[in-house]
Design a protein around this motif. Sequence first.
Motif, PDB file in Angstrom:
ATOM      1  N   PRO A  97       0.312  -1.156  -0.194  1.00  0.00           N
ATOM      2  CA  PRO A  97       0.032  -0.022   0.231  1.00  0.00           C
ATOM      3  C   PRO A  97       0.762   1.471  -0.401  1.00  0.00           C
ATOM      4  N   LEU A  99       0.917   3.348   1.714  1.00  0.00           N
ATOM      5  CA  LEU A  99       1.894   4.421   3.152  1.00  0.00           C
ATOM      6  C   LEU A  99       2.681   3.443   3.118  1.00  0.00           C
ATOM      7  N   LYS A 101       6.107   1.913   4.412  1.00  0.00           N
ATOM      8  CA  LYS A 101       7.277   2.584   4.813  1.00  0.00           C
ATOM      9  C   LYS A 101       8.315   1.906   5.885  1.00  0.00           C
ATOM     10  N   ALA A 104       6.835   1.371   9.270  1.00  0.00           N
ATOM     11  CA  ALA A 104       5.262   1.323   9.147  1.00  0.00           C
ATOM     12  C   ALA A 104       4.413   0.157  10.049  1.00  0.00           C
ATOM     13  N   PRO A 105       4.004   0.262  10.817  1.00  0.00           N
ATOM     14  CA  PRO A 105       2.989  -0.875  11.391  1.00  0.00           C
ATOM     15  C   PRO A 105       2.395  -1.539  10.205  1.00  0.00           C
ATOM     16  N   ILE A 123      -1.012  -6.636   2.491  1.00  0.00           N
ATOM     17  CA  ILE A 123      -0.572  -5.648   3.201  1.00  0.00           C
ATOM     18  C   ILE A 123      -1.403  -4.642   3.973  1.00  0.00           C
ATOM     19  N   MET A 124      -1.494  -4.835   4.848  1.00  0.00           N
ATOM     20  CA  MET A 124      -2.587  -3.882   5.761  1.00  0.00           C
ATOM     21  C   MET A 124      -1.549  -3.073   7.016  1.00  0.00           C
ATOM     22  N   ILE A 125      -1.442  -1.930   6.664  1.00  0.00           N
ATOM     23  CA  ILE A 125      -1.152  -0.173   7.687  1.00  0.00           C
ATOM     24  C   ILE A 125      -1.817  -1.035   8.582  1.00  0.00           C
ATOM     25  N   ARG A 126      -1.367  -0.981   9.555  1.00  0.00           N
ATOM     26  CA  ARG A 126      -2.163  -0.439  10.908  1.00  0.00           C
ATOM     27  C   ARG A 126      -1.899   0.891  11.834  1.00  0.00           C
ATOM     28  N   HIS A 127      -3.009   1.982  12.113  1.00  0.00           N
ATOM     29  CA  HIS A 127      -2.394   2.829  12.088  1.00  0.00           C
ATOM     30  C   HIS A 127      -2.447   2.580  13.135  1.00  0.00           C
ATOM     31  N   GLY A 128      -1.942   3.215  14.423  1.00  0.00           N
ATOM     32  CA  GLY A 128      -2.226   4.224  15.506  1.00  0.00           C
ATOM     33  C   GLY A 128      -2.817   5.031  15.710  1.00  0.00           C
ATOM     34  N   ASN A 129      -3.593   5.322  17.149  1.00  0.00           N
ATOM     35  CA  ASN A 129      -4.154   6.415  17.552  1.00  0.00           C
ATOM     36  C   ASN A 129      -3.452   7.848  18.483  1.00  0.00           C
ATOM     37  N   GLU A 130      -2.415   7.865  17.387  1.00  0.00           N
ATOM     38  CA  GLU A 130      -2.018   9.425  17.823  1.00  0.00           C
ATOM     39  C   GLU A 130      -1.260   9.717  16.115  1.00  0.00           C
ATOM     40  N   TYR A 131      -1.668  11.050  16.757  1.00  0.00           N
ATOM     41  CA  TYR A 131      -1.992  11.989  15.678  1.00  0.00           C
ATOM     42  C   TYR A 131      -1.055  12.857  15.238  1.00  0.00           C
ATOM     43  N   GLU A 132       0.156  13.601  14.533  1.00  0.00           N
ATOM     44  CA  GLU A 132       1.049  14.946  14.615  1.00  0.00           C
ATOM     45  C   GLU A 132       1.141  15.727  12.776  1.00  0.00           C
TER      46      GLU A 132
END
Lengths: 157, 266
Positions: A97, A99, A101, A104-105, A123-132
């Motif tokens: 995907p 994103l 790199k 990457a989680p 492949i899936m990207i598992r994004h956390g709950n942090e936003y910056e």
Amino acid sequence: MTATTSKKSKRRTYIALGLCGAAIVAIIGLTVVLSNNVVYFRTVSEAVASRESDGGSRFRIAGEVVPGTVEETRNGVKFEITDGKKTAAIVHVGDPPSLFKDGAPVVCEGRWGADAAFASDRIMIRHGNEYEPPEVDSEKASTGAQDVPAEGTVGAA
Amino acid sequence: MSAPGTDMVSDADPRSGERLMAPVARRIVGVLALVTLAALVIVGLWVAPPDEFQGDAQRLMYIHVPAAWLAYLAFGVTAVSSALYLWPRTRSLVWDRVAGASAELGVVFTALCLLLGSLWGRPVWGVWWAWDARLVTTAVLFFLYLGYLALRRVPATLDVRAKRCAIAALIAFIDVPIVHFSVTWWRTLHQEATVFNPELDAEIHGTMALALWIGVLAFTLLYVYLLDLRYRLEVLDEDRDERELEAAIADRVQGGPPRETVGASS
């Protein structure tokens, strides 16, 4: 007459309450039973530990892409993922995907291959709950604005 | 007017709970909802920075999370008013109407939440849908309340309908906490809650958090506005049904040719 009707409605109320109770018990029971089966992915350590015993079944494995291990192959990409304790080699067929790199989680779907590598086809990207916000510049600009009064007080002191 | 009996009944019957709010109050809430929605567009699209990792796709969060919040709120209101209907001391059709109106809004916002989540999942996760606990329990929630709305359409007297729907609403609500805690109880592809996570420790940049809170406020105001509007519509619907029934009864009683009496009484 009224006594029989109230008896009837009472019985109906009990039936309704009973059905509600049964439904609640069923839902809670289902939740408890399912809670062991609804694991969406295994960590790298768990996956490595069950490599011999799982008999090549299909599952998902999750970890972070080890920086510097990503290599393009003829029909996909090769890399390593880690959960901080164990590392696994992933051989993926297909495009990763956008994103994807270093660092990457990811969650990869597939099975253990014969070569001790995990053969993935999704492949899936598992994004956390942090936003910056992205750039350090904009970060500086926002904190800089907050720093101005602080500097002012320093200057005044 | 030519059928005095009909008019007597509908006029002499003082309906309790004609409306939830005064029309002025509804208008004020509506204006506030519009203003906060406009603020959400500006802050969400321009003021808040894009996410480091997800880029602009992260901005979908500013409506996805408020939509999820509204689904919780709406189904919560449905559950509470259903309980108030079932409780003999507070039994009133007012609660049944609130429950029905709120459930309808909840279904709309659950659908919006699922749709927006799917649109976000494609660029960020790489898939439109995943069979993880959060997504599946949310889909179950959607269909549970779709079933509830279907139950409301089953022909019955108002009291019978209110009672059976109230019981169904209370059972369906069990799924709401399951949806919310699914990301904590089970391993999911979906991330944990940003604001109401177990540690209550929001890891979100200040301006992004602001956009999120404006979104929650705007959607809540919109909910109050729409709830009142939908409630009013329900009252008018019941009114019309009652009038039609009375007209039909009047026709039978008078025994005249039906078309003439219908025309005369309207």
